[in-house]
Write a protein that holds these residues in place. Structure first.
Motif, PDB file in Angstrom:
ATOM      1  N   GLU A  36      44.791  40.272 -43.561  1.00 56.12           N
ATOM      2  CA  GLU A  36      44.314  41.608 -43.199  1.00 56.12           C
ATOM      3  C   GLU A  36      43.707  42.314 -44.413  1.00 56.12           C
ATOM      4  O   GLU A  36      42.686  42.991 -44.291  1.00 56.12           O
ATOM      5  CB  GLU A  36      45.442  42.436 -42.589  1.00 56.12           C
ATOM      6  N   LEU A  39      40.314  40.758 -44.917  1.00 57.22           N
ATOM      7  CA  LEU A  39      39.390  41.184 -43.858  1.00 57.22           C
ATOM      8  C   LEU A  39      38.859  42.584 -44.120  1.00 57.22           C
ATOM      9  O   LEU A  39      37.737  42.913 -43.731  1.00 57.22           O
ATOM     10  CB  LEU A  39      40.076  41.122 -42.487  1.00 57.22           C
ATOM     11  N   ASP A  43      33.182  40.863 -44.486  1.00 61.35           N
ATOM     12  CA  ASP A  43      32.784  40.740 -43.084  1.00 61.35           C
ATOM     13  C   ASP A  43      33.233  39.407 -42.504  1.00 61.35           C
ATOM     14  O   ASP A  43      33.609  39.325 -41.345  1.00 61.35           O
ATOM     15  CB  ASP A  43      31.266  40.873 -42.935  1.00 61.35           C
ATOM     16  N   LYS A  44      33.159  38.360 -43.312  1.00 57.87           N
ATOM     17  CA  LYS A  44      33.546  37.008 -42.893  1.00 57.87           C
ATOM     18  C   LYS A  44      34.533  36.434 -43.899  1.00 57.87           C
ATOM     19  O   LYS A  44      34.430  36.673 -45.095  1.00 57.87           O
ATOM     20  CB  LYS A  44      32.331  36.069 -42.825  1.00 57.87           C
ATOM     21  N   LYS A  67      45.986  32.011 -34.848  1.00 58.31           N
ATOM     22  CA  LYS A  67      44.850  32.542 -34.100  1.00 58.31           C
ATOM     23  C   LYS A  67      45.249  33.775 -33.309  1.00 58.31           C
ATOM     24  O   LYS A  67      44.527  34.772 -33.289  1.00 58.31           O
ATOM     25  CB  LYS A  67      44.279  31.463 -33.175  1.00 58.31           C
ATOM     26  N   ILE A  70      45.895  36.825 -35.710  1.00 61.21           N
ATOM     27  CA  ILE A  70      44.731  37.393 -36.382  1.00 61.21           C
ATOM     28  C   ILE A  70      43.886  38.115 -35.334  1.00 61.21           C
ATOM     29  O   ILE A  70      43.330  37.494 -34.436  1.00 61.21           O
ATOM     30  CB  ILE A  70      43.903  36.299 -37.071  1.00 61.21           C
ATOM     31  N   LYS A  71      43.799  39.405 -35.477  1.00 61.47           N
ATOM     32  CA  LYS A  71      43.088  40.213 -34.486  1.00 61.47           C
ATOM     33  C   LYS A  71      41.584  39.960 -34.484  1.00 61.47           C
ATOM     34  O   LYS A  71      40.916  40.214 -33.498  1.00 61.47           O
ATOM     35  CB  LYS A  71      43.357  41.685 -34.756  1.00 61.47           C
ATOM     36  N   HIS A  72      41.064  39.460 -35.585  1.00 58.41           N
ATOM     37  CA  HIS A  72      39.617  39.302 -35.714  1.00 58.41           C
ATOM     38  C   HIS A  72      39.245  37.846 -35.988  1.00 58.41           C
ATOM     39  O   HIS A  72      38.516  37.547 -36.931  1.00 58.41           O
ATOM     40  CB  HIS A  72      39.111  40.205 -36.837  1.00 58.41           C
ATOM     41  N   TRP A  73      39.758  36.952 -35.168  1.00 58.99           N
ATOM     42  CA  TRP A  73      39.524  35.521 -35.384  1.00 58.99           C
ATOM     43  C   TRP A  73      38.036  35.203 -35.494  1.00 58.99           C
ATOM     44  O   TRP A  73      37.643  34.325 -36.270  1.00 58.99           O
ATOM     45  CB  TRP A  73      40.169  34.718 -34.256  1.00 58.99           C
ATOM     46  N   GLU A  74      37.191  35.934 -34.769  1.00 53.32           N
ATOM     47  CA  GLU A  74      35.753  35.659 -34.779  1.00 53.32           C
ATOM     48  C   GLU A  74      35.125  35.922 -36.147  1.00 53.32           C
ATOM     49  O   GLU A  74      33.992  35.528 -36.396  1.00 53.32           O
ATOM     50  CB  GLU A  74      35.039  36.480 -33.693  1.00 53.32           C
ATOM     51  N   ARG A  75      35.848  36.556 -37.045  1.00 54.61           N
ATOM     52  CA  ARG A  75      35.331  36.839 -38.387  1.00 54.61           C
ATOM     53  C   ARG A  75      35.603  35.694 -39.370  1.00 54.61           C
ATOM     54  O   ARG A  75      35.265  35.792 -40.538  1.00 54.61           O
ATOM     55  CB  ARG A  75      35.903  38.150 -38.909  1.00 54.61           C
ATOM     56  N   SER A  99      36.886  27.118 -30.679  1.00 47.38           N
ATOM     57  CA  SER A  99      36.390  28.227 -31.508  1.00 47.38           C
ATOM     58  C   SER A  99      34.954  27.942 -31.935  1.00 47.38           C
ATOM     59  O   SER A  99      34.704  27.528 -33.068  1.00 47.38           O
ATOM     60  CB  SER A  99      37.272  28.398 -32.741  1.00 47.38           C
TER      61      SER A  99
END
Length: 120
Positions: A36, A39, A43-44, A67, A70-75, A99
């Motif tokens: 966190e 993050l 951004d990534k 997974k 982590i609230k922002h896995w897409e990052r 993913s």
């Protein structure tokens, strides 16, 4: 044990994780706190996971816990997994398919340097 592992000091967009044996809730909490933090700065991010052994959890459970937590896995755009355990290598292949925004590669323990270079 699940912990933040040593990594290249000038590469702070990679979260290096080491797993060796049994994992507990405090371990997850410490690692997720570090993620966190990172993050908030980037951004990534990229994950480097070195799995020496698993005790009490399957590889897929570990990945799913990470997974889900982590609230922002897409990052996360890259995941390097180092392990000689075939089940872990197979789980990484499944994660890669589930993913699509995260590029995943597995490496043998002898190829740690290659894994670190690839993920950085």
């Amino acid at each position: 044990m699940l912990r933040i592992a040593p990594f290249k000091p000038d590469v702070d967009y990679v979260v290096p994780i080491e797993i060796d044996g049994e994992i507990n809730a405090r371990d997850f909490s410490n690692v997720l706190s570090k993620m966190e933090e990172q993050l908030a700065k980037h951004d990534k991010l990229r994950l480097y996971i070195d799995i020496k052994s698993l005790g009490g959890m399957s590889a897929s459970t570990v990945f799913n816990e990470l997974k889900d937590a982590i609230k922002h896995w897409e990052r996360f755009d890259k995941l390097a997994v180092v392990s000689d355990v075939e089940g872990i290598r197979t789980a990484t292949t499944v994660i890669d398919k589930l993913s699509p925004n995260t590029e995943c590669e597995t490496f043998r323990s002898a190829d740690r340097d290659s894994a670190q270079a690839w993920v950085a």
